[in-house]
Design a protein around this motif. Structure first.
Motif, PDB file in Angstrom:
ATOM      1  N   ILE A 115      57.463  52.753  46.755  1.00 46.95           N
ATOM      2  CA  ILE A 115      58.608  52.592  47.741  1.00 46.95           C
ATOM      3  C   ILE A 115      58.950  53.487  48.725  1.00 46.95           C
ATOM      4  CG2 ILE A 115      59.415  50.807  46.167  1.00 46.95           C
ATOM      5  CD1 ILE A 115      61.829  52.902  45.643  1.00 46.95           C
ATOM      6  N   SER A 116      59.773  53.664  49.311  1.00 48.42           N
ATOM      7  CA  SER A 116      60.308  54.675  50.607  1.00 48.42           C
ATOM      8  C   SER A 116      61.389  54.788  49.785  1.00 48.42           C
ATOM      9  CB  SER A 116      59.398  55.090  51.638  1.00 48.42           C
ATOM     10  OG  SER A 116      60.240  53.882  52.587  1.00 48.42           O
ATOM     11  N   GLU A 117      62.122  56.099  50.304  1.00 48.44           N
ATOM     12  CA  GLU A 117      63.506  57.004  50.765  1.00 48.44           C
ATOM     13  C   GLU A 117      63.998  57.934  50.631  1.00 48.44           C
ATOM     14  OE1 GLU A 117      64.696  56.868  46.015  1.00 48.44           O
ATOM     15  OE2 GLU A 117      63.676  58.125  44.984  1.00 48.44           O
ATOM     16  N   TRP A 118      65.111  58.266  51.500  1.00 44.71           N
ATOM     17  CA  TRP A 118      65.290  59.142  51.478  1.00 44.71           C
ATOM     18  C   TRP A 118      66.029  60.399  50.076  1.00 44.71           C
ATOM     19  CZ3 TRP A 118      63.663  61.443  56.266  1.00 44.71           C
ATOM     20  CH2 TRP A 118      63.146  60.029  56.634  1.00 44.71           C
ATOM     21  N   LEU A 119      65.310  61.277  50.318  1.00 36.15           N
ATOM     22  CA  LEU A 119      65.532  62.931  49.578  1.00 36.15           C
ATOM     23  C   LEU A 119      65.771  63.954  49.979  1.00 36.15           C
ATOM     24  CD1 LEU A 119      66.146  62.962  46.659  1.00 36.15           C
ATOM     25  CD2 LEU A 119      64.251  63.598  45.976  1.00 36.15           C
ATOM     26  N   ASN A 120      66.492  64.556  50.350  1.00 36.03           N
ATOM     27  CA  ASN A 120      67.216  65.882  50.485  1.00 36.03           C
ATOM     28  C   ASN A 120      66.959  65.815  51.910  1.00 36.03           C
ATOM     29  OD1 ASN A 120      68.449  66.687  48.074  1.00 36.03           O
ATOM     30  ND2 ASN A 120      66.688  67.540  47.425  1.00 36.03           N
ATOM     31  N   SER A 121      67.079  64.993  52.907  1.00 34.81           N
ATOM     32  CA  SER A 121      66.676  64.601  54.024  1.00 34.81           C
ATOM     33  C   SER A 121      65.208  64.507  54.471  1.00 34.81           C
ATOM     34  CB  SER A 121      67.678  66.057  55.101  1.00 34.81           C
ATOM     35  OG  SER A 121      68.259  66.203  54.945  1.00 34.81           O
ATOM     36  N   ARG A 122      64.935  64.184  53.231  1.00 35.59           N
ATOM     37  CA  ARG A 122      63.237  64.204  53.485  1.00 35.59           C
ATOM     38  C   ARG A 122      63.086  62.646  53.315  1.00 35.59           C
ATOM     39  NH1 ARG A 122      59.001  67.180  50.908  1.00 35.59           N
ATOM     40  NH2 ARG A 122      60.430  66.638  48.931  1.00 35.59           N
ATOM     41  N   LYS A 123      61.610  61.833  53.711  1.00 32.32           N
ATOM     42  CA  LYS A 123      61.223  60.841  53.363  1.00 32.32           C
ATOM     43  C   LYS A 123      60.428  61.171  52.310  1.00 32.32           C
ATOM     44  CE  LYS A 123      60.329  56.128  54.693  1.00 32.32           C
ATOM     45  NZ  LYS A 123      59.351  55.559  55.883  1.00 32.32           N
ATOM     46  N   VAL A 124      60.741  60.516  51.010  1.00 34.15           N
ATOM     47  CA  VAL A 124      59.243  60.569  50.223  1.00 34.15           C
ATOM     48  C   VAL A 124      59.023  59.372  49.576  1.00 34.15           C
ATOM     49  CG1 VAL A 124      60.434  62.907  49.312  1.00 34.15           C
ATOM     50  CG2 VAL A 124      61.395  61.105  47.989  1.00 34.15           C
ATOM     51  N   TYR A 125      57.754  59.149  48.433  1.00 30.62           N
ATOM     52  CA  TYR A 125      57.659  58.087  48.329  1.00 30.62           C
ATOM     53  C   TYR A 125      57.126  58.152  46.804  1.00 30.62           C
ATOM     54  CZ  TYR A 125      55.972  56.921  53.014  1.00 30.62           C
ATOM     55  OH  TYR A 125      55.886  56.195  53.927  1.00 30.62           O
ATOM     56  N   ARG A 126      57.648  57.062  45.856  1.00 27.20           N
ATOM     57  CA  ARG A 126      57.299  56.876  44.900  1.00 27.20           C
ATOM     58  C   ARG A 126      56.860  55.415  43.930  1.00 27.20           C
ATOM     59  NH1 ARG A 126      61.658  54.738  41.254  1.00 27.20           N
ATOM     60  NH2 ARG A 126      63.647  55.085  42.922  1.00 27.20           N
ATOM     61  N   PHE A 127      56.605  55.163  42.994  1.00 23.64           N
ATOM     62  CA  PHE A 127      56.331  53.982  42.211  1.00 23.64           C
ATOM     63  C   PHE A 127      57.710  53.652  42.273  1.00 23.64           C
ATOM     64  CE2 PHE A 127      52.273  55.384  41.878  1.00 23.64           C
ATOM     65  CZ  PHE A 127      51.709  54.282  42.718  1.00 23.64           C
ATOM     66  N   LEU A 128      57.663  52.595  41.950  1.00 23.19           N
ATOM     67  CA  LEU A 128      59.536  51.671  41.283  1.00 23.19           C
ATOM     68  C   LEU A 128      58.898  51.125  39.801  1.00 23.19           C
ATOM     69  CD1 LEU A 128      62.419  50.229  41.931  1.00 23.19           C
ATOM     70  CD2 LEU A 128      61.375  48.160  42.742  1.00 23.19           C
ATOM     71  N   THR A 129      58.927  51.642  38.862  1.00 19.29           N
ATOM     72  CA  THR A 129      58.616  51.547  37.814  1.00 19.29           C
ATOM     73  C   THR A 129      59.900  49.865  37.251  1.00 19.29           C
ATOM     74  OG1 THR A 129      60.308  53.006  36.197  1.00 19.29           O
ATOM     75  CG2 THR A 129      57.679  53.584  37.346  1.00 19.29           C
ATOM     76  N   ARG A 130      59.318  49.831  36.155  1.00 20.62           N
ATOM     77  CA  ARG A 130      60.219  48.751  35.204  1.00 20.62           C
ATOM     78  C   ARG A 130      61.603  49.569  34.574  1.00 20.62           C
ATOM     79  NH1 ARG A 130      58.661  43.507  35.090  1.00 20.62           N
ATOM     80  NH2 ARG A 130      60.235  43.521  33.418  1.00 20.62           N
ATOM     81  N   PHE A 131      62.439  50.292  35.960  1.00 22.97           N
ATOM     82  CA  PHE A 131      63.608  50.785  35.229  1.00 22.97           C
ATOM     83  C   PHE A 131      62.983  51.836  33.530  1.00 22.97           C
ATOM     84  CE2 PHE A 131      64.467  46.513  35.406  1.00 22.97           C
ATOM     85  CZ  PHE A 131      65.643  46.940  36.910  1.00 22.97           C
ATOM     86  N   LYS A 132      62.138  52.450  34.317  1.00 29.76           N
ATOM     87  CA  LYS A 132      61.519  53.332  33.228  1.00 29.76           C
ATOM     88  C   LYS A 132      62.399  54.529  33.273  1.00 29.76           C
ATOM     89  CE  LYS A 132      57.599  55.571  33.298  1.00 29.76           C
ATOM     90  NZ  LYS A 132      56.661  55.760  33.843  1.00 29.76           N
ATOM     91  N   ASP A 133      62.674  55.052  34.141  1.00 28.65           N
ATOM     92  CA  ASP A 133      63.679  56.091  34.366  1.00 28.65           C
ATOM     93  C   ASP A 133      65.144  56.485  34.511  1.00 28.65           C
ATOM     94  OD1 ASP A 133      63.000  54.712  36.516  1.00 28.65           O
ATOM     95  OD2 ASP A 133      62.106  56.859  37.805  1.00 28.65           O
TER      96      ASP A 133
END
Length: 331
Positions: free
Chosen positions: A60-78
């Motif tokens: 998935i992608s999301e905006w973090l501190n005015s930057r678009k970043v990519y990460r994995f959507l885990t099964r609520f691990k974090d």
């Protein structure tokens, strides 16, 4: 090629493996960082991200501190455990029944799955009590849309919305028998008066368009990703609309009879509205909004208790429609 590390002599498979490790090691990583770490250009990184998504990774992608970043959507691990008070659970279950209009959509199925998970960790007595609360709140929906016929299309749209994939739509416009084809960047889903709408940028129209979900007859998800403009705000798109139709705003002034004055005065019809109570008990409502047919339909619902004062052309159009209606009943 991005400035930074020199290009490496390794296969795409090895590079994709490195990118997966980078994404897993950081809570969010930008395309520029991945390009610098692997020594390739941004276009190559986007192709690799598509390959990672195709392999089944929940990217998935999301905006973090005015930057678009990519990460994995885990099964609520974090995600830490979430605790609810009894009052909060009651509110949640009270709202559950208000989503009957989503019947036939994948969203309804997932809502039920969420409540099954909540029930599984509640003491049986509490779970039964919450189910009773949900059944007490009964939504009264007339003219509910039938989304069962487009459930497959909605599932595809859901995935495109999550992962920001461009789509091709076949859409049956109102009054047209043949479906039209649109190439769309899906931005957001809109809920309005029990209806579900897709808001997105239509490339063949070069403008934002709103699509009623029940009139979407085919969805084809492309592998090309898109970027939502930084300045896009869905709520701003409809700020000047009376409903879901985005048209030029007009200044409207309506007089409501004493019989319905309290019903009009006690509600918010539009953010720009102003009300004025008259000596005879009537009320004047003024607002600036677009969506001519939606405004006319709303006015006609009050029958003889609503009189359009401004604008003159709207008053004339409402008068013509009333005359046409009367002609059907007066012999």
């Amino acid at each position: 090629m991005e400035k930074g590390k020199p290009a490496r002599k390794y296969s795409q498979a090895a590079r994709v493996h490195d990118i997966i490790r980078l994404i897993e090691a950081r809570h969010g990583i930008a395309v520029e960082e991945m390009a610098e770490e692997t020594g390739v250009d941004r276009r190559t990184i986007y192709r690799d991200l598509n390959a990672i998504q195709d392999a089944g990774y929940p990217l998935i992608s999301e905006w973090l501190n005015s930057r678009k970043v990519y990460r994995f959507l885990t099964r609520f691990k974090d995600v830490p455990p979430i605790n609810f008070t009894l009052q909060e659970l009651m509110t949640l279950y009270f709202l559950r029944s208000q989503f009957e209009f989503l019947e036939g959509t994948p969203f309804r199925e997932e809502l039920e799955a969420i409540f099954r998970k909540v029930n599984s960790v509640l003491p049986p007595r509490y779970a039964a009590h919450m189910e009773r609360i949900a059944s007490v709140s009964i939504p009264l929906l007339q003219g509910r849309r039938d989304y069962g016929k487009v459930a497959g299309e909605l599932k595809l749209l859901r995935e495109a919305l999550i992962y920001q994939y461009r789509v091709k739509l076949a859409y049956r416009s109102k009054g047209k028998g043949k479906a039209s084809s649109y190439r769309v960047d899906p931005y957001s889903l809109i809920f309005h008066k029990g209806g579900l709408y897709l808001l997105g940028y239509a490339h063949n129209r070069r403008a934002l368009r709103t699509f009623a979900a029940e009139r979407i007859s085919r969805v084809e998800v492309e592998k090309e990703r898109f970027e939502i403009p930084d300045k896009f705000r869905p709520e701003e798109q409809f700020r000047s609309a009376f409903g879901i139709v985005d048209e030029a705003a007009m200044a409207v002034r309506v007089k409501f009879s004493p019989t319905v004055a309290h019903m009009v005065r006690d509600r918010i019809w539009h953010p720009s509205q102003r009300t004025e109570s008259m000596p005879d008990g009537s009320v004047l409502l003024s607002f600036e909004a677009g969506g001519r047919m939606e405004i006319i339909s709303w006015l006609l619902s009050y029958g003889e208790h609503a009189e359009v004062l401004e604008p003159a052309d709207l008053r004339d159009e409402v008068g013509r429609k009333i005359s046409e209606m009367a002609a059907k009943y007066v012999t």
